[in-house]
Motif scaffolding. Structure first.
Motif, short mmCIF file in Angstrom:
data_model
loop_
_atom_site.label_atom_id
_atom_site.label_comp_id
_atom_site.label_asym_id
_atom_site.label_seq_id
_atom_site.Cartn_x
_atom_site.Cartn_y
_atom_site.Cartn_z
N LEU A 219 0.82 -1.17 0.03
CA LEU A 219 -0.06 -0.02 0.05
C LEU A 219 0.80 1.26 -0.19
CD1 LEU A 219 -2.90 -1.01 2.41
CD2 LEU A 219 -3.21 -0.70 0.12
N THR A 220 2.13 1.16 0.46
CA THR A 220 2.89 2.35 0.28
C THR A 220 4.13 2.22 -0.82
OG1 THR A 220 4.49 1.25 2.11
CG2 THR A 220 2.65 2.56 2.95
N THR A 221 3.83 1.47 -1.69
CA THR A 221 4.95 1.48 -2.93
C THR A 221 4.47 2.62 -3.50
OG1 THR A 221 4.71 -1.14 -2.87
CG2 THR A 221 5.31 0.27 -4.72
N ALA A 222 5.88 2.97 -4.16
CA ALA A 222 5.67 4.31 -5.03
C ALA A 222 6.88 4.16 -5.89
CB ALA A 222 6.05 5.64 -4.10
N GLN A 223 7.10 4.96 -6.99
CA GLN A 223 8.01 5.15 -8.08
C GLN A 223 8.16 3.90 -8.91
OE1 GLN A 223 11.75 5.49 -5.83
NE2 GLN A 223 11.29 7.39 -4.90
N GLY A 224 6.93 3.52 -9.18
CA GLY A 224 6.55 2.53 -10.52
C GLY A 224 7.14 1.15 -10.08
N ALA A 225 7.59 0.31 -11.37
CA ALA A 225 7.86 -0.89 -11.21
C ALA A 225 9.19 -1.14 -10.05
CB ALA A 225 8.54 -1.36 -12.59
N GLU A 226 10.00 -0.20 -10.25
CA GLU A 226 11.33 -0.12 -9.47
C GLU A 226 10.91 -0.18 -7.88
OE1 GLU A 226 15.39 2.38 -8.50
OE2 GLU A 226 13.99 3.09 -10.12
N GLY A 227 9.87 0.68 -7.67
CA GLY A 227 9.41 0.75 -6.20
C GLY A 227 8.72 -0.55 -5.84
N VAL A 228 7.91 -1.21 -6.71
CA VAL A 228 7.37 -2.59 -6.27
C VAL A 228 8.46 -3.71 -5.96
CG1 VAL A 228 6.02 -4.64 -7.32
CG2 VAL A 228 5.34 -2.18 -7.88
N GLY A 229 9.37 -3.62 -6.83
CA GLY A 229 10.73 -4.49 -6.38
C GLY A 229 11.15 -4.18 -4.98
N ARG A 230 11.55 -2.82 -4.73
CA ARG A 230 12.24 -2.53 -3.63
C ARG A 230 11.14 -2.92 -2.32
NH1 ARG A 230 14.08 2.08 -5.89
NH2 ARG A 230 12.08 3.48 -4.71
#
Length: 256
Positions: A219-230
């Protein structure tokens, strides 16, 4: 240099406390929305998160039980304590190994899946679309996953206990020469029901930790696909750390 050090330390502490507060708020909101539980979503998540994790859990715990007996069997026989091998494995499996290792495997598979799924929904604005349609994201996304994890992880631990003991039995009878009667009688002598029920209670807490952390990171993911990976990586790492920390306190409470 000193001022910069304290500034970084302060930012780190504030960040940790802020994240902890957000997780606790999410947990409170999830408990509040339990009254509106959608059972169809719950059953679907139980099948997806729990049943699909069974093969890897069985494989992991089978070889864990076998390795335990390989490492300890001959030593116990050497000192005339072969009548304790089965009981040792059963107690260790029930109290610690099955709930902790199953929780770690569950965090790696399920925690990552939850974070990636919800994180992808967040960056593609699907969660905002749910709010526009008057659907509460907590009730729709978080509650079914949390309950599914809390219900299915203890079930997986039951299977893990059984397969771990079977693996230990195979090695004990074929590799160390312990008879079947001696192996199972030692379980009867040393193991008590609380060894199993305590592990199931641990598993329920571990399931809640994995689900809440996974949903929070998603729910706190940001910055697109890179953010999903992190977010996915952070979810798995944090879940495993919290499993080990909570395992200590639960062990003190349950087995003192």
């Amino acid at each position: 240099m000193l001022i910069e050090f304290f500034a970084r330390t302060g930012r780190l502490v504030i960040g940790v406390l802020e994240n902890a507060g957000q997780v606790l708020i999410l947990l409170g909101q999830s408990i509040y929305h339990l009254r509106g539980l959608n059972t169809t979503l719950l059953v679907r998540q139980m099948a997806h998160l729990g049943a699909d994790s069974l093969p890897i859990v069985l494989l992991t715990m089978l070889f864990t039980g076998m390795v335990m007996t390989v490492q300890t069997g001959h030593e116990f026989v050497k000192y005339g304590a072969q009548s304790s091998v089965g009981g040792l494995v059963a107690v260790a499996m029930g109290r610690e190994l099955s709930p902790v290792l199953t929780g770690v495997v569950f965090a790696g598979r399920v925690g990552a899946a939850i974070t990636a799924e919800i994180g992808s929904m967040k960056v593609t604005e699907q969660i905002d679309a749910l709010r526009v349609m008057a659907v509460n994201p907590i009730a729709y996304l978080v509650v079914p996953r949390m309950l599914a994890c809390m219900l299915m992880l203890p079930v997986l631990v039951i299977f893990a206990n059984g397969i771990g003991i079977i693996g230990s039995y195979i090695i004990a009878t074929t590799y160390t020469g312990i008879t079947s009667f001696t192996f199972f009688n030692s379980i009867k002598v040393f193991a008590v029901p609380h060894d199993i029920t305590g592990g199931l209670i641990k598993a329920m807490f571990f399931g809640a930790i994995i689900a809440i952390i996974g949903c929070h990171k998603g729910l706190t993911t940001a910055q697109g696909a890179e953010g999903v990976g992190r977010a996915t990586t952070g979810s798995v790492v944090l879940s495993i750390i919290l499993i080990f920390i909570s395992n200590y306190f639960l062990s003190v409470i349950l087995y003192r």
